[in-house]
Write a protein that holds these residues in place. Structure first.
Motif, PDB file in Angstrom:
ATOM      1  N   ASP A  78       2.607  -5.540   4.870  1.00 39.42           N
ATOM      2  CA  ASP A  78       3.283  -6.728   5.372  1.00 39.42           C
ATOM      3  C   ASP A  78       2.199  -7.793   5.513  1.00 39.42           C
ATOM      4  O   ASP A  78       1.327  -7.695   6.387  1.00 39.42           O
ATOM      5  CB  ASP A  78       3.938  -6.433   6.716  1.00 39.42           C
ATOM      6  N   THR A  79       2.211  -8.786   4.652  1.00 35.55           N
ATOM      7  CA  THR A  79       1.135  -9.778   4.617  1.00 35.55           C
ATOM      8  C   THR A  79       1.216 -10.780   5.766  1.00 35.55           C
ATOM      9  O   THR A  79       0.252 -11.492   6.022  1.00 35.55           O
ATOM     10  CB  THR A  79       1.129 -10.553   3.279  1.00 35.55           C
ATOM     11  N   VAL A  80       2.349 -10.834   6.459  1.00 38.01           N
ATOM     12  CA  VAL A  80       2.500 -11.745   7.590  1.00 38.01           C
ATOM     13  C   VAL A  80       2.072 -11.051   8.884  1.00 38.01           C
ATOM     14  O   VAL A  80       1.226 -11.552   9.624  1.00 38.01           O
ATOM     15  CB  VAL A  80       3.941 -12.273   7.698  1.00 38.01           C
ATOM     16  N   ALA A  81       2.639  -9.871   9.134  1.00 39.91           N
ATOM     17  CA  ALA A  81       2.300  -9.123  10.351  1.00 39.91           C
ATOM     18  C   ALA A  81       0.946  -8.421  10.234  1.00 39.91           C
ATOM     19  O   ALA A  81       0.416  -7.946  11.226  1.00 39.91           O
ATOM     20  CB  ALA A  81       3.385  -8.091  10.655  1.00 39.91           C
ATOM     21  N   ARG A  82       0.424  -8.361   8.998  1.00 42.70           N
ATOM     22  CA  ARG A  82      -0.854  -7.692   8.714  1.00 42.70           C
ATOM     23  C   ARG A  82      -0.815  -6.220   9.133  1.00 42.70           C
ATOM     24  O   ARG A  82      -1.724  -5.714   9.779  1.00 42.70           O
ATOM     25  CB  ARG A  82      -2.017  -8.406   9.391  1.00 42.70           C
ATOM     26  N   THR A  83       0.266  -5.552   8.717  1.00 47.43           N
ATOM     27  CA  THR A  83       0.408  -4.120   8.938  1.00 47.43           C
ATOM     28  C   THR A  83       0.590  -3.448   7.586  1.00 47.43           C
ATOM     29  O   THR A  83       0.911  -4.101   6.593  1.00 47.43           O
ATOM     30  CB  THR A  83       1.617  -3.806   9.839  1.00 47.43           C
ATOM     31  N   HIS A  84       0.404  -2.138   7.557  1.00 42.71           N
ATOM     32  CA  HIS A  84       0.624  -1.396   6.323  1.00 42.71           C
ATOM     33  C   HIS A  84       1.080   0.018   6.663  1.00 42.71           C
ATOM     34  O   HIS A  84       0.844   0.505   7.761  1.00 42.71           O
ATOM     35  CB  HIS A  84      -0.635  -1.364   5.459  1.00 42.71           C
ATOM     36  N   ARG A  85       1.740   0.629   5.697  1.00 48.30           N
ATOM     37  CA  ARG A  85       2.166   2.017   5.858  1.00 48.30           C
ATOM     38  C   ARG A  85       2.138   2.701   4.503  1.00 48.30           C
ATOM     39  O   ARG A  85       2.183   2.055   3.456  1.00 48.30           O
ATOM     40  CB  ARG A  85       3.544   2.119   6.491  1.00 48.30           C
ATOM     41  N   THR A  86       2.058   4.025   4.553  1.00 46.99           N
ATOM     42  CA  THR A  86       2.043   4.833   3.339  1.00 46.99           C
ATOM     43  C   THR A  86       3.402   5.496   3.179  1.00 46.99           C
ATOM     44  O   THR A  86       3.989   5.975   4.143  1.00 46.99           O
ATOM     45  CB  THR A  86       0.946   5.912   3.430  1.00 46.99           C
ATOM     46  N   ILE A  87       3.889   5.517   1.951  1.00 44.33           N
ATOM     47  CA  ILE A  87       5.187   6.112   1.640  1.00 44.33           C
ATOM     48  C   ILE A  87       4.959   7.234   0.644  1.00 44.33           C
ATOM     49  O   ILE A  87       4.405   7.015  -0.442  1.00 44.33           O
ATOM     50  CB  ILE A  87       6.146   5.056   1.061  1.00 44.33           C
ATOM     51  N   ALA A  88       5.361   8.439   1.002  1.00 45.43           N
ATOM     52  CA  ALA A  88       5.221   9.604   0.122  1.00 45.43           C
ATOM     53  C   ALA A  88       6.178   9.475  -1.059  1.00 45.43           C
ATOM     54  O   ALA A  88       7.269   8.908  -0.939  1.00 45.43           O
ATOM     55  CB  ALA A  88       5.514  10.877   0.894  1.00 45.43           C
ATOM     56  N   VAL A  89       5.769  10.007  -2.192  1.00 46.56           N
ATOM     57  CA  VAL A  89       6.617  10.050  -3.383  1.00 46.56           C
ATOM     58  C   VAL A  89       6.685  11.523  -3.795  1.00 46.56           C
ATOM     59  O   VAL A  89       5.871  11.997  -4.580  1.00 46.56           O
ATOM     60  CB  VAL A  89       6.057   9.179  -4.528  1.00 46.56           C
ATOM     61  N   PRO A  90       7.650  12.273  -3.235  1.00 44.92           N
ATOM     62  CA  PRO A  90       7.725  13.710  -3.489  1.00 44.92           C
ATOM     63  C   PRO A  90       7.816  14.042  -4.979  1.00 44.92           C
ATOM     64  O   PRO A  90       8.604  13.452  -5.711  1.00 44.92           O
ATOM     65  CB  PRO A  90       9.006  14.139  -2.764  1.00 44.92           C
ATOM     66  N   GLY A  91       6.963  14.935  -5.429  1.00 42.23           N
ATOM     67  CA  GLY A  91       6.968  15.387  -6.812  1.00 42.23           C
ATOM     68  C   GLY A  91       6.122  14.563  -7.760  1.00 42.23           C
ATOM     69  O   GLY A  91       5.850  14.978  -8.875  1.00 42.23           O
ATOM     70  N   ALA A  92       5.724  13.386  -7.343  1.00 40.26           N
ATOM     71  CA  ALA A  92       4.925  12.528  -8.223  1.00 40.26           C
ATOM     72  C   ALA A  92       3.470  12.989  -8.246  1.00 40.26           C
ATOM     73  O   ALA A  92       2.966  13.526  -7.268  1.00 40.26           O
ATOM     74  CB  ALA A  92       4.997  11.085  -7.755  1.00 40.26           C
ATOM     75  N   GLN A  93       2.848  12.778  -9.372  1.00 43.75           N
ATOM     76  CA  GLN A  93       1.434  13.104  -9.515  1.00 43.75           C
ATOM     77  C   GLN A  93       0.735  11.921 -10.164  1.00 43.75           C
ATOM     78  O   GLN A  93       1.062  11.545 -11.282  1.00 43.75           O
ATOM     79  CB  GLN A  93       1.255  14.356 -10.365  1.00 43.75           C
ATOM     80  N   ARG A  94      -0.194  11.344  -9.445  1.00 50.71           N
ATOM     81  CA  ARG A  94      -0.990  10.203  -9.894  1.00 50.71           C
ATOM     82  C   ARG A  94      -0.099   9.000 -10.224  1.00 50.71           C
ATOM     83  O   ARG A  94       0.154   8.688 -11.371  1.00 50.71           O
ATOM     84  CB  ARG A  94      -1.897  10.595 -11.053  1.00 50.71           C
ATOM     85  N   ILE A  95       0.331   8.313  -9.170  1.00 53.42           N
ATOM     86  CA  ILE A  95       1.155   7.112  -9.309  1.00 53.42           C
ATOM     87  C   ILE A  95       0.309   6.014  -9.942  1.00 53.42           C
ATOM     88  O   ILE A  95      -0.777   5.705  -9.468  1.00 53.42           O
ATOM     89  CB  ILE A  95       1.677   6.639  -7.932  1.00 53.42           C
ATOM     90  N   VAL A  96       0.806   5.421 -11.013  1.00 53.21           N
ATOM     91  CA  VAL A  96       0.023   4.412 -11.724  1.00 53.21           C
ATOM     92  C   VAL A  96       0.716   3.057 -11.783  1.00 53.21           C
ATOM     93  O   VAL A  96       0.074   2.024 -11.751  1.00 53.21           O
ATOM     94  CB  VAL A  96      -0.352   4.908 -13.135  1.00 53.21           C
ATOM     95  N   GLY A  97       2.034   3.032 -11.865  1.00 59.00           N
ATOM     96  CA  GLY A  97       2.767   1.771 -11.983  1.00 59.00           C
ATOM     97  C   GLY A  97       3.658   1.549 -10.784  1.00 59.00           C
ATOM     98  O   GLY A  97       4.077   2.498 -10.121  1.00 59.00           O
ATOM     99  N   LEU A  98       3.943   0.283 -10.509  1.00 58.77           N
ATOM    100  CA  LEU A  98       4.779  -0.040  -9.360  1.00 58.77           C
ATOM    101  C   LEU A  98       5.532  -1.340  -9.616  1.00 58.77           C
ATOM    102  O   LEU A  98       4.983  -2.276 -10.196  1.00 58.77           O
ATOM    103  CB  LEU A  98       3.918  -0.210  -8.103  1.00 58.77           C
TER     104      LEU A  98
END
Length: 139
Positions: free
Chosen positions: A88-108
């Motif tokens: 969140d670029t306004v509140a300056r917070t961040h969080r991590t979101i799991a991607v079950p089953g994924a291996q080496r996320i490259v694109g978004l």
């Protein structure tokens, strides 16, 4: 970053970013750049002079980034940790979101709305696309 004025053959200036920059996005305001750095963070830079004025921790070895159309949220694909970070670029917070089953996320990619965040991620090893359920963002 090498800066070339319009129609110039020589750069007018050069900005130093982080070590091992990976992806850059320009905020809709035209004055802020977001740069993923493979060392595990997202840098907030002034596009006019290259100065860094903020930083957000990401997962291991962040690659592609995407943002909502208003620039409020930036998502990052974390290659080595196989998850996604949401900043969140306004509140300056961040969080991590799991991607079950994924291996080496490259694109978004992200849905452009900042009222409901929907993330799409691609897995390098499994050749699959993951759509992470839309998550309402608290005001």
């Amino acid at each position: 970053i090498h800066v070339f004025p319009q129609d110039a053959e020589q750069e007018s200036t050069r900005f130093s970013m982080c070590e091992l920059p990976r992806h850059l996005l320009l905020h809709p305001d035209g004055h802020t750049m977001f740069v993923t750095c493979s060392m595990g963070f997202l840098g907030f830079y002034d596009a006019r002079d290259g100065s860094r004025f903020g930083i957000a921790s990401l997962g291991r070895n962040p690659r592609s980034i995407a943002m909502t159309s208003d620039g409020r949220y930036v998502g990052a694909a974390n290659f080595t940790s196989s998850d996604v970070s949401l900043v969140d670029t306004v509140a300056r917070t961040h969080r991590t979101i799991a991607v079950p089953g994924a291996q080496r996320i490259v694109g978004l990619a992200m849905h452009p709305s900042s009222s409901t965040v929907r993330l799409y991620a691609t897995s390098w090893d499994t050749n699959e696309l993951y759509m992470l359920e839309s998550a309402p963002i608290a005001p």
